[in-house]
Design an enzyme around this catalytic site. Structure first.
Site, mmCIF file in Angstrom:
data_model
loop_
_atom_site.group_PDB
_atom_site.id
_atom_site.type_symbol
_atom_site.label_atom_id
_atom_site.label_comp_id
_atom_site.label_asym_id
_atom_site.label_seq_id
_atom_site.Cartn_x
_atom_site.Cartn_y
_atom_site.Cartn_z
ATOM 1 N N ASP A 8 -72.449 92.762 49.757
ATOM 2 C CA ASP A 8 -71.655 92.317 48.619
ATOM 3 C C ASP A 8 -72.570 92.217 47.403
ATOM 4 O O ASP A 8 -73.604 91.549 47.451
ATOM 5 C CB ASP A 8 -71.016 90.960 48.900
ATOM 6 C CG ASP A 8 -69.932 91.042 49.970
ATOM 7 O OD1 ASP A 8 -69.682 92.145 50.490
ATOM 8 O OD2 ASP A 8 -69.342 89.985 50.285
ATOM 9 N N ASP A 129 -56.385 91.419 51.762
ATOM 10 C CA ASP A 129 -57.084 90.141 51.773
ATOM 11 C C ASP A 129 -56.036 89.048 51.701
ATOM 12 O O ASP A 129 -55.295 88.960 50.712
ATOM 13 C CB ASP A 129 -58.036 90.040 50.587
ATOM 14 C CG ASP A 129 -58.994 91.223 50.516
ATOM 15 O OD1 ASP A 129 -59.430 91.674 51.588
ATOM 16 O OD2 ASP A 129 -59.289 91.689 49.405
#
Length: 243
Positions: A8, A129
């Site tokens: 990330d 998500d």
């Protein structure tokens, strides 16, 4: 089941957020390309990249870091974060990203996403998500009224590479994945599902391997040394395929 290490990116650094909260960040490295090379050397056959700044801004931000990662490894990379138009999809594919992940824009403009999936067959991943079962958007800053299974079903006839399902409440924690909701989604669609969020130990890898998922994304547990990538691959059933 393929074990996919996550990188990330925020401000050019390799970080992890806890439950998608930008104010709860842990920095794990200042050289994402070196981190990618490490995961490849330990057995990764795919790497999962997220442009966190891009997800928040709505357009790519950590471009230089991503390009450096692509140059550093030979395994395929998939990337999400800030992918909201065809130009961005094409640019990432041209840069060497194998699969591009689209989340927010698929919910906002389903017809556009259908067109993109047909324009780039096998190259797009639907990023689902979910917070409390409902799809979150804009770098997880907003929550919609659409449930994850409903959105997945809407696109299940498209030539997608996969669906990545993330339970935000588990992401960046070591509390274990949401096996119930992940398994339910797998049974609801025919598109391959990749699990994400919450893996904290090798037992979590073993449990996910009992589900009909094609892969699982692992982040914090690897960075904190809870287990090695080599161990995770072994628990997942041996060397993963590149599918």
């Amino acid at each position: 089941m393929q074990v996919i290490p996550a990188i990330d990116l925020r401000g050019g650094l390799c970080v992890r957020l806890r439950q998608g909260d930008y104010d709860r960040e842990t920095v794990f490295g200042d050289d994402p390309a070196a981190m990618a090379a490490r995961w490849e050397s330990e057995g990764a056959t795919r790497i999962h990249l997220v442009d966190l700044d891009g997800a928040k801004a709505g357009s790519p931000v950590n471009v230089d870091s991503v390009r450096a990662i692509i140059r550093a490894v030979s395994v395929p990379c998939q990337l999400g974060g800030g992918v909201r138009d065809e130009r961005t999809i094409a640019a990432w594919l041209d840069a060497g990203i194998e699969r591009v992940i689209v989340g927010t824009q698929a919910l906002r403009d389903p017809e556009w996403f259908r067109t993109m999936a047909e324009t780039f067959p096998g190259r797009l991943i639907l990023g689902l998500d979910a917070r409390d079962g409902r799809v979150a958007t804009d770098g997880w800053l907003e929550t919609s009224n659409v449930t994850a299974p409903l959105l997945a079903e809407q696109f299940d006839d498209l030539p997608l590479a996969a669906i990545i399902y993330t339970d935000i409440a588990r992401d960046g924690t070591l509390e274990g994945p949401n096996l119930e909701s992940t398994g339910a989604l797998c049974r609801h669609v025919k598109t391959p599902v990749i699990a994400s969020g919450g893996v904290g130990g090798l037992v979590d890898i073993e449990r996910l391997a009992t589900l009909p998922v094609v892969g699982c994304i692992v982040g914090r547990a690897l960075y904190e040394g809870n287990f090695s990538l080599t161990e995770a691959v072994a628990r997942a059933g041996g060397s993963p395929s590149r599918s």
